[in-house]
Every structure is written in C-alpha cells, then in structure tokens.
Design a protein around this motif. Structure first.
Motif, short mmCIF file in Angstrom:
data_model
loop_
_atom_site.label_atom_id
_atom_site.label_comp_id
_atom_site.label_asym_id
_atom_site.label_seq_id
_atom_site.Cartn_x
_atom_site.Cartn_y
_atom_site.Cartn_z
N ALA A 104 23.42 34.96 -39.94
CA ALA A 104 22.74 34.85 -38.64
C ALA A 104 21.30 35.31 -38.73
CB ALA A 104 23.49 35.66 -37.59
N ALA A 105 21.06 36.38 -39.51
CA ALA A 105 19.69 36.89 -39.65
C ALA A 105 18.80 35.88 -40.34
CB ALA A 105 19.71 38.20 -40.42
N LEU A 106 19.31 35.22 -41.36
CA LEU A 106 18.52 34.22 -42.07
C LEU A 106 18.30 32.98 -41.20
CD1 LEU A 106 20.15 34.51 -45.60
CD2 LEU A 106 17.82 35.16 -44.97
N ALA A 107 19.31 32.60 -40.45
CA ALA A 107 19.18 31.43 -39.57
C ALA A 107 18.13 31.67 -38.50
CB ALA A 107 20.52 31.11 -38.92
N ALA A 108 18.02 32.91 -38.04
CA ALA A 108 17.09 33.25 -36.96
C ALA A 108 15.63 33.16 -37.38
CB ALA A 108 17.40 34.65 -36.44
N ILE A 109 15.36 33.06 -38.67
CA ILE A 109 13.98 32.94 -39.15
C ILE A 109 13.38 31.62 -38.70
CG2 ILE A 109 12.53 32.78 -41.22
CD1 ILE A 109 14.50 34.65 -42.61
N SER A 110 14.20 30.58 -38.60
CA SER A 110 13.74 29.26 -38.16
C SER A 110 13.80 29.15 -36.65
CB SER A 110 14.60 28.17 -38.79
OG SER A 110 14.44 26.93 -38.11
N VAL A 111 12.89 28.38 -36.06
CA VAL A 111 12.92 28.17 -34.62
C VAL A 111 14.15 27.37 -34.19
CG1 VAL A 111 10.41 28.26 -34.43
CG2 VAL A 111 11.53 26.05 -34.74
N PHE A 112 14.79 26.70 -35.16
CA PHE A 112 16.00 25.93 -34.85
C PHE A 112 17.27 26.76 -34.98
CE2 PHE A 112 12.98 22.72 -36.64
CZ PHE A 112 12.68 22.11 -35.43
N ASN A 113 17.10 28.02 -35.37
CA ASN A 113 18.21 28.96 -35.49
C ASN A 113 19.32 28.44 -36.40
OD1 ASN A 113 19.31 31.52 -34.91
ND2 ASN A 113 20.68 30.63 -33.37
N ARG A 114 18.93 27.88 -37.51
CA ARG A 114 19.88 27.47 -38.54
C ARG A 114 19.21 27.55 -39.90
NH1 ARG A 114 19.10 22.56 -41.03
NH2 ARG A 114 18.05 20.87 -39.88
N LEU A 115 20.02 27.55 -40.94
CA LEU A 115 19.48 27.52 -42.30
C LEU A 115 19.10 26.09 -42.67
CD1 LEU A 115 22.03 29.85 -44.15
CD2 LEU A 115 19.82 30.44 -43.14
N GLY A 116 18.12 25.98 -43.56
CA GLY A 116 17.75 24.66 -44.05
C GLY A 116 18.82 24.11 -44.97
N ARG A 117 18.84 22.79 -45.10
CA ARG A 117 19.77 22.12 -46.00
C ARG A 117 18.97 21.32 -47.02
NH1 ARG A 117 21.50 20.39 -40.70
NH2 ARG A 117 23.08 21.83 -39.87
N PRO A 118 19.53 21.08 -48.20
CA PRO A 118 18.80 20.29 -49.20
C PRO A 118 18.28 18.97 -48.64
CG PRO A 118 20.68 21.31 -50.25
CD PRO A 118 20.79 21.63 -48.77
N ALA A 119 19.05 18.33 -47.76
CA ALA A 119 18.62 17.05 -47.20
C ALA A 119 17.36 17.19 -46.36
CB ALA A 119 19.74 16.44 -46.35
N ASP A 120 17.14 18.36 -45.75
CA ASP A 120 15.94 18.58 -44.95
C ASP A 120 14.68 18.46 -45.82
OD1 ASP A 120 17.39 19.08 -42.59
OD2 ASP A 120 17.66 21.18 -43.15
N VAL A 121 14.78 18.92 -47.05
CA VAL A 121 13.66 18.83 -47.99
C VAL A 121 13.62 17.45 -48.63
CG1 VAL A 121 12.59 19.86 -50.03
CG2 VAL A 121 13.88 21.30 -48.45
N ALA A 122 14.79 16.95 -49.00
CA ALA A 122 14.86 15.67 -49.70
C ALA A 122 14.28 14.53 -48.87
CB ALA A 122 16.31 15.36 -50.07
N ASP A 123 14.50 14.55 -47.57
CA ASP A 123 13.97 13.49 -46.73
C ASP A 123 12.45 13.47 -46.74
OD1 ASP A 123 16.52 12.72 -46.11
OD2 ASP A 123 16.53 13.57 -44.09
N VAL A 124 11.84 14.65 -46.76
CA VAL A 124 10.38 14.73 -46.80
C VAL A 124 9.86 14.26 -48.15
CG1 VAL A 124 8.38 16.25 -46.59
CG2 VAL A 124 10.37 16.61 -45.13
N VAL A 125 10.52 14.64 -49.22
CA VAL A 125 10.13 14.18 -50.56
C VAL A 125 10.24 12.67 -50.65
CG1 VAL A 125 10.69 14.26 -53.02
CG2 VAL A 125 10.74 16.36 -51.66
N ALA A 126 11.30 12.10 -50.08
CA ALA A 126 11.47 10.64 -50.11
C ALA A 126 10.31 9.95 -49.40
CB ALA A 126 12.80 10.27 -49.45
N PHE A 127 9.86 10.51 -48.29
CA PHE A 127 8.71 9.94 -47.60
C PHE A 127 7.47 10.00 -48.48
CE2 PHE A 127 4.90 11.22 -45.11
CZ PHE A 127 4.59 9.97 -44.58
N LEU A 128 7.25 11.15 -49.13
CA LEU A 128 6.07 11.30 -49.99
C LEU A 128 6.15 10.41 -51.22
CD1 LEU A 128 5.56 15.16 -49.75
CD2 LEU A 128 4.19 13.38 -48.65
N ALA A 129 7.36 10.03 -51.62
CA ALA A 129 7.54 9.15 -52.77
C ALA A 129 7.36 7.68 -52.40
CB ALA A 129 8.93 9.35 -53.37
#
Length: 254
Positions: free
Chosen positions: A209-234
C-alpha cells in the motif's frame, strides 16, 4: 499499433520483468525480437515461447554485460541468430533495458560495487549503441531505460542513480549526433514497477500500500505500462520526438 512488421528489435535484459514486457509488446506490433539475457536461460526461453505462442517471432541471445568485450559478444550472437532465423541482416530498434541496482548510501558503496554498476548500467549501453549503430538502418529507434531516481533523490541507491543519470545525458547528446540519419533516441524513466525482482519490497499489505500510494493512481506500475510507451517510441508515430526523457512513473511524487 502493428507497424513494426519487417523490423528487427533487440531488447537487453528481456528474460524477465520490464524487459520481458517490452519484448512481448514489440513482437505483438510485428517486430522480430532478439531476447537478450545474461544467465537465466530458462526465463529467456519462457519469454521467447510466450511471444511465439501469441503469434510473434523471437529468438534468445546470451551475453554477460559489464565485462570486457560484452558488446562484441552480444552482437556476434545477435548476427548469428539473425542469420539462423533467415532474417535480413540489420537492426531497427535497440532497447537498452538491462541494469542492476545495488543498495547502499555513499558510505556503504565499495569501489567494486560502484564499478560493476557503472559497467553494466552505463558502459554496456554506450558500447552496445556504438556497435548497434553499425547495423542500424536509417530511421531506426534507440530507447534507453532510465529511472525516476535521476530526478528524485534516493540516497539508498546512489550508485544506481549516478549510472542512470549518465544514461539521460547520453540520450540527449546521441540524439543530436544521429539525427541526420533519421534515428531517434529517447529515454523512458519508470518509477516502481511490480516485478518478481522486487517482490520482497512489497511482501506485506502495508508495504504494498505504501508503494502504491507513491503514484497519483494509487497502484504499482506494471511492465505493460512501460512497454506501451516504448512501443510508441519504437514506432513511426514518434518520428518527431528525440532526445527526450519520458516520465513513466504514474505521476509519482507529484
């Protein structure tokens, strides 16, 4: 997007975690993906199999990073496997994801730990880019994976922060150097991403919960959250973006 058909991508450190997510997404978009790993051949095989089961194309290559001759060894394996796959020589997308993070405040880090961190996180990407550019077709894409620690102070991972800060600088400088070839160079900077490598840090409900609260969305990031941005940049959709650091932290610490 599906616009990477006919392209070849190389993702370092893609047997697990964020790297696996990136490899899977690029393959989903049509790229032939080289799945690089250091020692975990079982995990790399799982990544390749997951891509193939989804209808994509991939092959695994092994090379230890942070040692003399690492870039040469990795690309020798890459060239050989590309030929074995019957694919056209060359490279279109290079994602520098592989890295280590050794904990330690300034008084705790040994010279050996510092040197190893720099060797894997900074030196290896530098020379992988050098060798990769000799194979990269004009209009290619280079995406470096940095970290939130380059803009927010985390004293307990100071060596890691130093190594990733250098990657941010490398990205800006290189973008100007290779722009005349139509090659873009960008950085993505994830925050805390939920992977098996950091499971111990979120072992209790309170820690999660403490780690999730760091984000404004109150959840942890997932690999897909990063992968989608990389796919756009590719993709070609990002053709007018270069030399940039893209924050992929879910609004952490705003």
């Amino acid at each position: 997007m599906g616009d990477l058909y006919g392209k070849t991508a190389l993702v370092t450190g893609s047997s697990r975690g964020i790297g696996r997510g990136i490899a899977q997404r690029l393959a989903q978009d049509g790229a032939l993906v080289a799945v690089h790993y250091g020692t975990n051949d079982i995990a790399a095989k799982e990544t390749v199999e997951s891509i193939q089961e989804a209808g994509g194309r991939a092959f695994a290559i092994a090379a230890e990073l942070g040692v003399p001759g690492d870039a040469e060894a990795l690309f020798a394996a890459f060239d050989a496997e590309l030929s074995a796959a019957g694919a056209e020589p060359g490279l279109d997308v290079l994602v520098n994801n592989a890295a280590i993070s050794l904990p330690g405040h300034i008084d705790d880090v040994t010279p050996e730990e510092f040197d190893r961190t720099i060797a894997i996180n900074t030196r290896a990407p530098f020379f992988l880019i050098q060798h990769g550019l000799r194979r990269m077709r004009d209009g290619g894409r280079i995406v470096n994976v940095s970290s939130a620690v380059t803009t927010t102070a985390f004293p307990s991972t100071i060596a890691y922060g130093v190594s990733k800060g250098a990657i941010d600088t490398l990205t800006r400088t290189l973008a100007k150097d290779v722009g005349d070839r139509g090659i873009t160079v960008n950085t993505v900077a994830p925050g805390f991403i939920e992977t098996d490598m950091n499971a111990a840090m979120r072992a209790t409900p309170e820690a999660h919960a403490a780690l999730a609260a760091i984000s404004v969305f109150n959840r942890l990031g997932r690999p897909a959250d990063v992968a989608d941005v990389v796919a756009f940049l590719a993709s070609d959709a990002s053709r007018w973006i270069t030399g940039q650091r893209i924050d992929v932290t879910g609004g952490s610490m705003l």
